[in-house]
Design a protein around this motif. Structure first.
Motif, PDB file in Angstrom:
ATOM      1  N   VAL A   1       0.830  -1.199   0.000  1.00 43.51           N
ATOM      2  CA  VAL A   1       0.000   0.000   0.000  1.00 43.51           C
ATOM      3  C   VAL A   1       0.871   1.259   0.000  1.00 43.51           C
ATOM      4  CG1 VAL A   1      -1.722   1.304   1.316  1.00 43.51           C
ATOM      5  CG2 VAL A   1      -1.965  -1.161   1.041  1.00 43.51           C
ATOM      6  N   ALA A   2       2.008   1.223   0.670  1.00 39.57           N
ATOM      7  CA  ALA A   2       2.907   2.376   0.691  1.00 39.57           C
ATOM      8  C   ALA A   2       3.745   2.478  -0.581  1.00 39.57           C
ATOM      9  CB  ALA A   2       3.837   2.297   1.907  1.00 39.57           C
ATOM     10  N   GLU A   3       4.101   1.345  -1.164  1.00 39.15           N
ATOM     11  CA  GLU A   3       5.032   1.320  -2.294  1.00 39.15           C
ATOM     12  C   GLU A   3       4.375   1.479  -3.660  1.00 39.15           C
ATOM     13  OE1 GLU A   3       8.349   1.134  -2.223  1.00 39.15           O
ATOM     14  OE2 GLU A   3       8.630   0.797  -0.092  1.00 39.15           O
ATOM     15  N   ILE A   4       3.202   0.914  -3.845  1.00 32.02           N
ATOM     16  CA  ILE A   4       2.620   0.824  -5.192  1.00 32.02           C
ATOM     17  C   ILE A   4       2.172   2.172  -5.776  1.00 32.02           C
ATOM     18  CG2 ILE A   4       0.189   0.306  -4.621  1.00 32.02           C
ATOM     19  CD1 ILE A   4       2.225  -1.646  -7.183  1.00 32.02           C
ATOM     20  N   PRO A   5       1.726   3.147  -4.988  1.00 25.97           N
ATOM     21  CA  PRO A   5       1.281   4.397  -5.624  1.00 25.97           C
ATOM     22  C   PRO A   5       2.342   5.082  -6.486  1.00 25.97           C
ATOM     23  CG  PRO A   5       0.408   4.274  -3.413  1.00 25.97           C
ATOM     24  CD  PRO A   5       1.400   3.137  -3.560  1.00 25.97           C
ATOM     25  N   ALA A   6       3.587   5.140  -6.033  1.00 28.77           N
ATOM     26  CA  ALA A   6       4.641   5.788  -6.834  1.00 28.77           C
ATOM     27  C   ALA A   6       4.854   5.039  -8.146  1.00 28.77           C
ATOM     28  CB  ALA A   6       5.946   5.872  -6.042  1.00 28.77           C
ATOM     29  N   LEU A   7       4.816   3.716  -8.097  1.00 29.33           N
ATOM     30  CA  LEU A   7       4.982   2.926  -9.320  1.00 29.33           C
ATOM     31  C   LEU A   7       3.823   3.177 -10.278  1.00 29.33           C
ATOM     32  CD1 LEU A   7       6.499   0.713 -10.938  1.00 29.33           C
ATOM     33  CD2 LEU A   7       5.046  -0.960  -9.744  1.00 29.33           C
ATOM     34  N   LEU A   8       2.600   3.090  -9.792  1.00 25.32           N
ATOM     35  CA  LEU A   8       1.433   3.277 -10.664  1.00 25.32           C
ATOM     36  C   LEU A   8       1.346   4.698 -11.184  1.00 25.32           C
ATOM     37  CD1 LEU A   8      -1.368   1.215  -8.889  1.00 25.32           C
ATOM     38  CD2 LEU A   8       0.402   0.477 -10.512  1.00 25.32           C
ATOM     39  N   ASP A   9       1.717   5.657 -10.353  1.00 25.59           N
ATOM     40  CA  ASP A   9       1.705   7.046 -10.783  1.00 25.59           C
ATOM     41  C   ASP A   9       2.646   7.243 -11.961  1.00 25.59           C
ATOM     42  OD1 ASP A   9       0.916   9.833 -10.470  1.00 25.59           O
ATOM     43  OD2 ASP A   9       2.971  10.143  -9.764  1.00 25.59           O
TER      44      ASP A   9
ATOM     45  N   PRO B   1       0.233  -7.522   4.938  1.00 21.55           N
ATOM     46  CA  PRO B   1      -1.206  -7.453   4.647  1.00 21.55           C
ATOM     47  C   PRO B   1      -1.570  -6.088   4.056  1.00 21.55           C
ATOM     48  CG  PRO B   1      -0.842  -8.445   6.785  1.00 21.55           C
ATOM     49  CD  PRO B   1       0.505  -7.939   6.316  1.00 21.55           C
ATOM     50  N   ALA B   2      -2.434  -6.124   3.043  1.00 21.50           N
ATOM     51  CA  ALA B   2      -2.783  -4.897   2.318  1.00 21.50           C
ATOM     52  C   ALA B   2      -4.296  -4.733   2.205  1.00 21.50           C
ATOM     53  CB  ALA B   2      -2.170  -4.939   0.913  1.00 21.50           C
ATOM     54  N   ALA B   3      -4.693  -3.482   2.063  1.00 19.71           N
ATOM     55  CA  ALA B   3      -6.094  -3.167   1.794  1.00 19.71           C
ATOM     56  C   ALA B   3      -6.477  -3.761   0.438  1.00 19.71           C
ATOM     57  CB  ALA B   3      -6.285  -1.654   1.780  1.00 19.71           C
ATOM     58  N   ARG B   4      -7.755  -3.944   0.215  1.00 15.42           N
ATOM     59  CA  ARG B   4      -8.223  -4.488  -1.069  1.00 15.42           C
ATOM     60  C   ARG B   4      -8.299  -3.419  -2.149  1.00 15.42           C
ATOM     61  NH1 ARG B   4      -8.763  -9.152  -2.814  1.00 15.42           N
ATOM     62  NH2 ARG B   4     -10.850  -8.927  -3.578  1.00 15.42           N
ATOM     63  N   ARG B   5      -8.372  -2.154  -1.758  1.00 14.83           N
ATOM     64  CA  ARG B   5      -8.454  -1.062  -2.721  1.00 14.83           C
ATOM     65  C   ARG B   5      -7.653   0.136  -2.197  1.00 14.83           C
ATOM     66  NH1 ARG B   5     -11.949  -3.195  -5.911  1.00 14.83           N
ATOM     67  NH2 ARG B   5     -14.069  -3.753  -5.542  1.00 14.83           N
TER      68      ARG B   5
ATOM     69  N   GLY C   1      -6.491   9.715  -8.121  1.00 16.85           N
ATOM     70  CA  GLY C   1      -7.947   9.818  -8.080  1.00 16.85           C
ATOM     71  C   GLY C   1      -8.665   8.599  -8.619  1.00 16.85           C
ATOM     72  N   ARG C   2      -7.937   7.561  -8.936  1.00 20.16           N
ATOM     73  CA  ARG C   2      -8.509   6.338  -9.521  1.00 20.16           C
ATOM     74  C   ARG C   2      -8.431   5.206  -8.506  1.00 20.16           C
ATOM     75  NH1 ARG C   2      -9.013   5.372 -14.879  1.00 20.16           N
ATOM     76  NH2 ARG C   2      -9.405   3.225 -15.455  1.00 20.16           N
ATOM     77  N   ARG C   3      -9.525   4.479  -8.355  1.00 21.53           N
ATOM     78  CA  ARG C   3      -9.533   3.319  -7.447  1.00 21.53           C
ATOM     79  C   ARG C   3      -8.799   2.166  -8.107  1.00 21.53           C
ATOM     80  NH1 ARG C   3     -14.186   2.917  -3.294  1.00 21.53           N
ATOM     81  NH2 ARG C   3     -12.870   1.141  -2.902  1.00 21.53           N
ATOM     82  N   VAL C   4      -7.911   1.553  -7.349  1.00 23.41           N
ATOM     83  CA  VAL C   4      -7.110   0.434  -7.833  1.00 23.41           C
ATOM     84  C   VAL C   4      -7.360  -0.754  -6.908  1.00 23.41           C
ATOM     85  CG1 VAL C   4      -4.779  -0.407  -8.292  1.00 23.41           C
ATOM     86  CG2 VAL C   4      -5.346   1.998  -8.737  1.00 23.41           C
TER      87      VAL C   4
END
Length: 157
Positions: free
Chosen positions: A45-53, A74-78, A83-86
């Motif tokens: 959850v902390a790492e993926i936003p920079a990659l997806l951005d 363990p990670a959240a499901r979304r 501004g996009r739900r992943v």
């Protein structure tokens, strides 16, 4: 872009905080992976936003990330990125544990990336990043993460 959302294809010179990632060129030979990513922590959850951005600009929006549950905390499901739900979909045993699979709208496959564990020896990680991002790479994730440099493909140039 700068900082954590900067894509670098030269991991040996990546400043602290920069995204450590390499991608095959667009006209590359198909293989097991489309590149590699070396996150700094096992917190998806902390790492993926920079990659997806960063990937959104060149590869399009990502709607779904499939990952091995045993490789991450363990990670959240979304989550929300730009501004996009992943959707984050964990799996066990159906695919290589050391890869993530990114899908776009309507399930369109975008990329499969080798995930180099955060605690990997830097020499091994940097070699895997370079190899995974070459246009003719067809190595498996296991081969890419091998700590034995003699398993590295020899350059033909």
């Amino acid at each position: 872009m700068t900082g954590a959302s900067t894509l670098t294809t030269d991991p040996t010179h990546a400043p602290s905080g920069e995204l450590r990632c390499s991608l095959k060129p667009a006209n590359a030979t198909p293989g097991h992976v489309d590149g590699a990513w070396w996150p700094r922590t096992p917190d998806l959850v902390a790492e993926i936003p920079a990659l997806l951005d960063r990937l959104a600009d060149g590869w399009g929006a990502v709607d779904r990330v499939s990952y091995d549950l045993s490789a991450w905390s363990p990670a959240a499901r979304r989550i929300t990125v730009r501004g996009r739900r992943v959707r984050l979909d964990g799996f066990r045993g159906r695919r290589p544990a050391d890869a993530i699979h990114l899908s776009g709208p309507a399930g369109k496959a975008i990329l499969t990336l080798l995930v180099i564990p955060p605690d990997t020896d830097p020499e091994v990680a940097e070699r895997a990043l370079r190899r995974a991002g070459t246009g003719d790479n067809q190595d498996t994730t296991t081969d890419l993460l091998s700590s034995d440099p003699s398993t590295a493909p020899r350059s033909t140039s």
